[in-house]
Motif scaffolding. Structure first.
Motif, mmCIF file in Angstrom:
data_model
loop_
_atom_site.group_PDB
_atom_site.id
_atom_site.type_symbol
_atom_site.label_atom_id
_atom_site.label_comp_id
_atom_site.label_asym_id
_atom_site.label_seq_id
_atom_site.Cartn_x
_atom_site.Cartn_y
_atom_site.Cartn_z
ATOM 1 N N ALA A 40 47.580 42.467 39.060
ATOM 2 C CA ALA A 40 48.656 43.461 38.922
ATOM 3 C C ALA A 40 48.059 44.835 38.661
ATOM 4 O O ALA A 40 48.482 45.839 39.243
ATOM 5 C CB ALA A 40 49.590 43.062 37.783
ATOM 6 N N THR A 41 47.042 44.875 37.788
ATOM 7 C CA THR A 41 46.379 46.156 37.503
ATOM 8 C C THR A 41 45.757 46.708 38.778
ATOM 9 O O THR A 41 45.869 47.895 39.093
ATOM 10 C CB THR A 41 45.290 45.964 36.425
ATOM 11 N N GLY A 42 45.090 45.831 39.511
ATOM 12 C CA GLY A 42 44.411 46.254 40.734
ATOM 13 C C GLY A 42 45.371 46.763 41.788
ATOM 14 O O GLY A 42 45.114 47.764 42.457
ATOM 15 N N MET A 43 46.508 46.118 41.909
ATOM 16 C CA MET A 43 47.429 46.474 42.995
ATOM 17 C C MET A 43 48.317 47.662 42.644
ATOM 18 O O MET A 43 48.623 48.480 43.485
ATOM 19 C CB MET A 43 48.305 45.269 43.346
ATOM 20 N N PHE A 44 48.726 47.734 41.379
ATOM 21 C CA PHE A 44 49.783 48.709 41.067
ATOM 22 C C PHE A 44 49.322 49.921 40.255
ATOM 23 O O PHE A 44 50.081 50.865 40.104
ATOM 24 C CB PHE A 44 50.943 48.015 40.338
ATOM 25 N N LEU A 45 48.100 49.889 39.741
ATOM 26 C CA LEU A 45 47.635 51.059 38.981
ATOM 27 C C LEU A 45 46.991 52.050 39.940
ATOM 28 O O LEU A 45 46.101 51.687 40.716
ATOM 29 C CB LEU A 45 46.604 50.623 37.919
ATOM 30 N N ARG A 46 47.458 53.288 39.887
ATOM 31 C CA ARG A 46 46.866 54.314 40.735
ATOM 32 C C ARG A 46 46.331 55.427 39.854
ATOM 33 O O ARG A 46 47.069 55.996 39.046
ATOM 34 C CB ARG A 46 47.911 54.868 41.705
ATOM 35 N N GLY A 143 37.696 38.451 31.934
ATOM 36 C CA GLY A 143 38.754 39.448 31.709
ATOM 37 C C GLY A 143 38.195 40.860 31.683
ATOM 38 O O GLY A 143 38.658 41.746 32.409
ATOM 39 N N ALA A 144 37.155 41.069 30.870
ATOM 40 C CA ALA A 144 36.591 42.421 30.729
ATOM 41 C C ALA A 144 35.907 42.855 32.023
ATOM 42 O O ALA A 144 36.063 44.002 32.461
ATOM 43 C CB ALA A 144 35.595 42.445 29.574
ATOM 44 N N GLY A 145 35.156 41.934 32.639
ATOM 45 C CA GLY A 145 34.441 42.267 33.875
ATOM 46 C C GLY A 145 35.404 42.616 34.995
ATOM 47 O O GLY A 145 35.177 43.570 35.747
ATOM 48 N N GLY A 146 36.490 41.858 35.089
ATOM 49 C CA GLY A 146 37.485 42.138 36.131
ATOM 50 C C GLY A 146 38.080 43.522 35.945
ATOM 51 O O GLY A 146 38.227 44.283 36.912
ATOM 52 N N VAL A 148 36.723 46.101 34.328
ATOM 53 C CA VAL A 148 35.687 47.112 34.601
ATOM 54 C C VAL A 148 35.559 47.324 36.110
ATOM 55 O O VAL A 148 35.454 48.456 36.588
ATOM 56 C CB VAL A 148 34.331 46.654 33.992
ATOM 57 N N LEU A 149 35.589 46.226 36.845
ATOM 58 C CA LEU A 149 35.458 46.298 38.303
ATOM 59 C C LEU A 149 36.632 47.078 38.915
ATOM 60 O O LEU A 149 36.431 48.004 39.709
ATOM 61 C CB LEU A 149 35.424 44.874 38.861
ATOM 62 N N ILE A 150 37.840 46.734 38.501
ATOM 63 C CA ILE A 150 39.030 47.388 39.068
ATOM 64 C C ILE A 150 39.048 48.878 38.717
ATOM 65 O O ILE A 150 39.222 49.734 39.578
ATOM 66 C CB ILE A 150 40.316 46.698 38.552
ATOM 67 N N GLY A 152 36.560 50.681 37.742
ATOM 68 C CA GLY A 152 35.389 51.334 38.335
ATOM 69 C C GLY A 152 35.671 51.731 39.769
ATOM 70 O O GLY A 152 35.378 52.854 40.190
ATOM 71 N N ILE A 153 36.265 50.834 40.533
ATOM 72 C CA ILE A 153 36.581 51.131 41.941
ATOM 73 C C ILE A 153 37.623 52.250 42.014
ATOM 74 O O ILE A 153 37.519 53.172 42.812
ATOM 75 C CB ILE A 153 37.098 49.861 42.653
ATOM 76 N N LYS A 154 38.608 52.194 41.138
ATOM 77 C CA LYS A 154 39.702 53.170 41.216
ATOM 78 C C LYS A 154 39.322 54.549 40.683
ATOM 79 O O LYS A 154 39.844 55.552 41.140
ATOM 80 C CB LYS A 154 40.923 52.647 40.450
ATOM 81 N N SER A 155 38.453 54.573 39.671
ATOM 82 C CA SER A 155 38.163 55.867 39.045
ATOM 83 C C SER A 155 36.767 56.390 39.353
ATOM 84 O O SER A 155 36.481 57.559 39.139
ATOM 85 C CB SER A 155 38.320 55.741 37.521
ATOM 86 N N GLY A 156 35.881 55.532 39.829
ATOM 87 C CA GLY A 156 34.504 55.946 40.072
ATOM 88 C C GLY A 156 33.676 55.967 38.796
ATOM 89 O O GLY A 156 32.525 56.378 38.806
ATOM 90 N N PHE A 157 34.264 55.538 37.691
ATOM 91 C CA PHE A 157 33.538 55.515 36.419
ATOM 92 C C PHE A 157 33.163 54.067 36.083
ATOM 93 O O PHE A 157 34.024 53.207 35.952
ATOM 94 C CB PHE A 157 34.398 56.111 35.303
ATOM 95 N N TRP A 158 31.866 53.826 35.971
ATOM 96 C CA TRP A 158 31.379 52.470 35.727
ATOM 97 C C TRP A 158 30.772 52.380 34.343
ATOM 98 O O TRP A 158 30.031 53.268 33.935
ATOM 99 C CB TRP A 158 30.338 52.094 36.778
ATOM 100 N N THR A 159 31.093 51.335 33.662
ATOM 101 C CA THR A 159 30.521 51.122 32.336
ATOM 102 C C THR A 159 30.420 49.626 32.048
ATOM 103 O O THR A 159 31.286 48.857 32.466
ATOM 104 C CB THR A 159 31.377 51.803 31.239
ATOM 105 N N ALA A 160 29.352 49.254 31.353
ATOM 106 C CA ALA A 160 29.196 47.836 30.994
ATOM 107 C C ALA A 160 29.654 47.584 29.559
ATOM 108 O O ALA A 160 29.591 46.459 29.071
ATOM 109 C CB ALA A 160 27.732 47.440 31.151
ATOM 110 N N ARG A 161 30.133 48.643 28.903
ATOM 111 C CA ARG A 161 30.474 48.517 27.486
ATOM 112 C C ARG A 161 31.572 47.483 27.202
ATOM 113 O O ARG A 161 31.450 46.737 26.237
ATOM 114 C CB ARG A 161 30.874 49.882 26.919
#
Lengths: 284, 362
Positions: A40-46, A143-146, A148-150, A152-161
């Motif tokens: 849901a986050t991946g599909m509907f968050l812009r 949960g956290a990795g998913g 971060v991935l979503i 990261g793709i949407k915002s261009g900001f990547w973090t492993a925290r």
């Protein structure tokens, strides 16, 4: 023929436990809920990112009216919330869902079968513990990795925290599970095991605030007992706060964090030592 | 076997003890740094309401009010704050920023700045000024307003000596009921005239007419129009209205495009700075074209974000930390930009200002 490597069976037992968990509806449902939330986050968050600043956030097409700030700053509260949700939500779920692993391991018929295999008693226990630790870490990191991935793709900001924070949550739950496992060896009951986990979880939150709470006790025996009991308990809330601070890029006292983690490992080892001692004494 | 029987319980006790020791080390509260929280000024607080009420001392229309009192239905005009009344009336392109000098002087940043000035000068930096004017800026000055037309200072000037103005070459002329005006002998001077009103306000202007106009507003000879700064906007230790062109000029050469866009899009920028603990600044920007204002907010957010990333990349942690607290809140046809300067950071950066006094402290 070479001699079996001591402790190798631990991983076999852990793998069996993972297979058992994968077949349980609870875990499948939990995994499904996390997957749905991520989808849901991946599909509907812009996220409308301009020059590294989050200019607008839309969820299900509705503008959330967020401030225009650096994207990593805006995402901090979200990562913080996710870290708390994983820590507390994951621990609560784990206490309930994992409560009957040890009692079922010790159930008549199964334990005799397991003891007839070339597996040492301590390997059975530690294997069960490692299996649950793996489940906790996998769930938290999924949960956290998913997320971060979503994001990261949407915002261009990547973090492993957030992953580090999730791992911390998994580690804290493992210490609680050590106590649940030990309880199952004294009373073979899923309810007692869950109660022990719940009690330690709650007491661990209280122990995190022991410095603030202890002055409320009259100086003397009462305060001494409170301080003595809480001194050995894992600092659940302190670890949750630290996990959230790590996820949100807040300042973290590394020395204090390492102390808490080393203390957590010693606590889990101590409780497992009692479990092994009890298991070795027990006749089946 | 018997030894093994006690081995695990002993090991458990030992491990619990070690666990308690390590977890206890993480218990000390001072070891957990608190997240930075800054409170931004967004509205009048109760102490500012009280301050506002105390300042409503001016009733220039008193004569008119007395005349109206003869009529049973007439209501006397409300009292006004002299500083707000003296400001030029609201008009596009006008700037007026009021500094609550007394509150700033007693704020943490004010104390720190004074320590720095004392450290640099080795004495009270206002000694010379006090000798010349018999005005102690640290005690006698209440507010300072900087406007497009000049400057206004309010306070207690009962003992003041203004003869030093224009190198003792000018004598004042009376104006209105309580005004005195000093006119600059030089035509090239930036300050064309200085006015003193009722021993409570010091006014400067480009020419005599602008000072006279301010005194006219104070004494009620000009009909009260829309105020440049309304009473509702007098919160914070610094507040006012800045014209977009004046604000754009502050951006410097690096952000010319943004400054040009600001002048084009914005019609009004209201500023508020709170210095009661940290220094927190809020700028409310509005304009007639909501879409353009929204785009400007995004551009400003982008500039702040890029500056922060640049600071991080260059290892300037202080600037990165400052910009962490910067944000732009968009609203319909307007946006609010926030920027903060944590006091802890200022104290750390300006620690040299207090080295001597700290060393001398008991």
């Amino acid at each position: 023929m070479s001699a079996p490597i001591a402790g190798r069976a631990v991983f076999g037992v852990a793998a069996d436990l993972l297979r058992e968990a994968a077949s349980r509806k609870w875990f499948l449902a939990f995994g499904g809920v996390i997957t749905l939330a991520l989808a849901a986050t991946g599909m509907f968050l812009r996220l409308d990112v301009v020059d590294g600043a989050l200019a607008a956030t839309r969820f299900f097409g509705k503008d959330l009216g967020t401030s225009i700030m650096s994207v990593d700053v805006v995402l901090r509260p979200l990562y913080r919330a996710v870290a708390y949700a994983i820590f507390y939500g994951g621990s609560a779920f784990g206490i309930l869902a994992c409560a009957d692993f040890a009692p079922s391991l010790l159930s008549p018929g199964r334990i005799e079968h397991l003891l007839s295999l070339p597996v040492r008693r301590w390997e059975l226990l530690v294997g069960t513990f490692v299996g649950v630790l793996a489940i906790a870490l996998l769930g938290a990191c999924y949960g956290a990795g998913g997320l971060v991935l979503i994001l990261g793709i949407k915002s261009g900001f990547w973090t492993a925290r957030p992953l580090m924070a999730a791992a911390l949550g998994g580690a804290a739950f493992a210490a609680i599970y050590a106590a649940m496992l030990t309880m199952a060896l004294f009373v073979r009951s899923a309810a007692f095991s869950a109660a022990a986990g719940g009690l330690l979880f709650t007491a661990g939150i209280v122990a995190s605030y022991r410095e603030k709470i202890s002055p409320m006790f009259e100086p003397g025996v009462g305060r001494g007992i409170f301080r003595a009991v809480t001194s050995v308990l894992p600092r659940v809330a302190a670890l949750a706060d630290t996990a959230a601070a790590i996820a949100a890029r807040d300042a973290v006292d590394r020395g204090a964090l390492w102390s808490l983690l080393v203390g957590l490992v010693f606590f889990a080892a101590a409780v497992l030592a009692i479990a092994i001692w009890r298991f070795e004494q027990k006749d089946f | 076997m018997k030894r093994r029987r006690f081995l695990f319980p002993l090991a458990a006790i030992l491990l619990l003890g070690l666990g308690a020791y390590f977890m206890g080390r993480g218990d000390e509260p001072e070891k957990r740094p608190e997240a930075q929280q800054v409170h931004f000024p967004t509205h009048l607080r109760s102490e500012e309401y009280q301050r506002l009420a105390k300042r409503r001392t001016l009733r220039p229309e008193i004569a008119k009010a007395l005349a109206q009192a003869a009529q049973p239905d007439a209501e006397p005009p409300p009292r006004r704050d002299p500083m707000l009344a003296a400001l030029p009336p609201a008009a596009p392109g006008k700037t007026a920023v009021v500094f609550e000098a007394n509150a700033l002087r007693n704020s943490p940043i004010g104390e720190l700045m004074l320590d720095c000035m004392r450290k640099q000068h080795g004495q009270n930096p206002f000694d010379e000024f006090q000798k010349d004017t018999h005005v102690d800026p640290l005690v006698d000055i209440d507010r300072v307003a900087v406007t497009s037309d000049g400057m206004m200072v309010s306070g207690n000037f009962t003992n003041a000596n203004w003869d030093f103005l224009f190198n003792h070459k000018v004598s004042p002329t009376s104006y209105g009921q309580s005004g005195q005006i000093y006119v600059s002998p030089s035509e090239d001077s930036e300050v064309g005239a200085v006015g003193i009103w009722n021993n409570e306000m010091f006014l400067t202007g480009k020419d005599v007419a602008s000072v006279q106009a301010a005194i006219d507003r104070l004494e009620g000879r000009t009909p009260p129009g829309p105020q440049l700064i309304s009473e509702e906007d007098t919160y914070g230790e610094v507040y006012g209205v800045i014209s977009p062109s004046d604000l754009g000029a502050m951006f410097g050469s690096d952000n010319k495009e943004l400054a040009a866009k600001l002048s084009e899009v914005a019609s009004e920028v209201k500023l508020h700075v709170d210095a009661q603990s940290d220094v927190a600044m809020v700028a409310d920007l509005s304009g007639p074209d909501a879409e353009k204002v929204s785009d400007l907010g995004k551009s400003l957010g982008g500039v702040l974000s890029l500056a922060r990333l640049k600071a991080q990349a260059e290892g300037d942690q202080d600037l990165a930390q400052l910009l962490d607290l910067a944000e732009v809140d968009p609203d319909d046809g307007r946006f609010r930009a926030k920027l903060a300067l944590p006091m802890s950071l200022l104290e750390q950066k300006l620690a040299w200002c207090r080295e001597k006094s700290d060393a001398g402290a008991p």
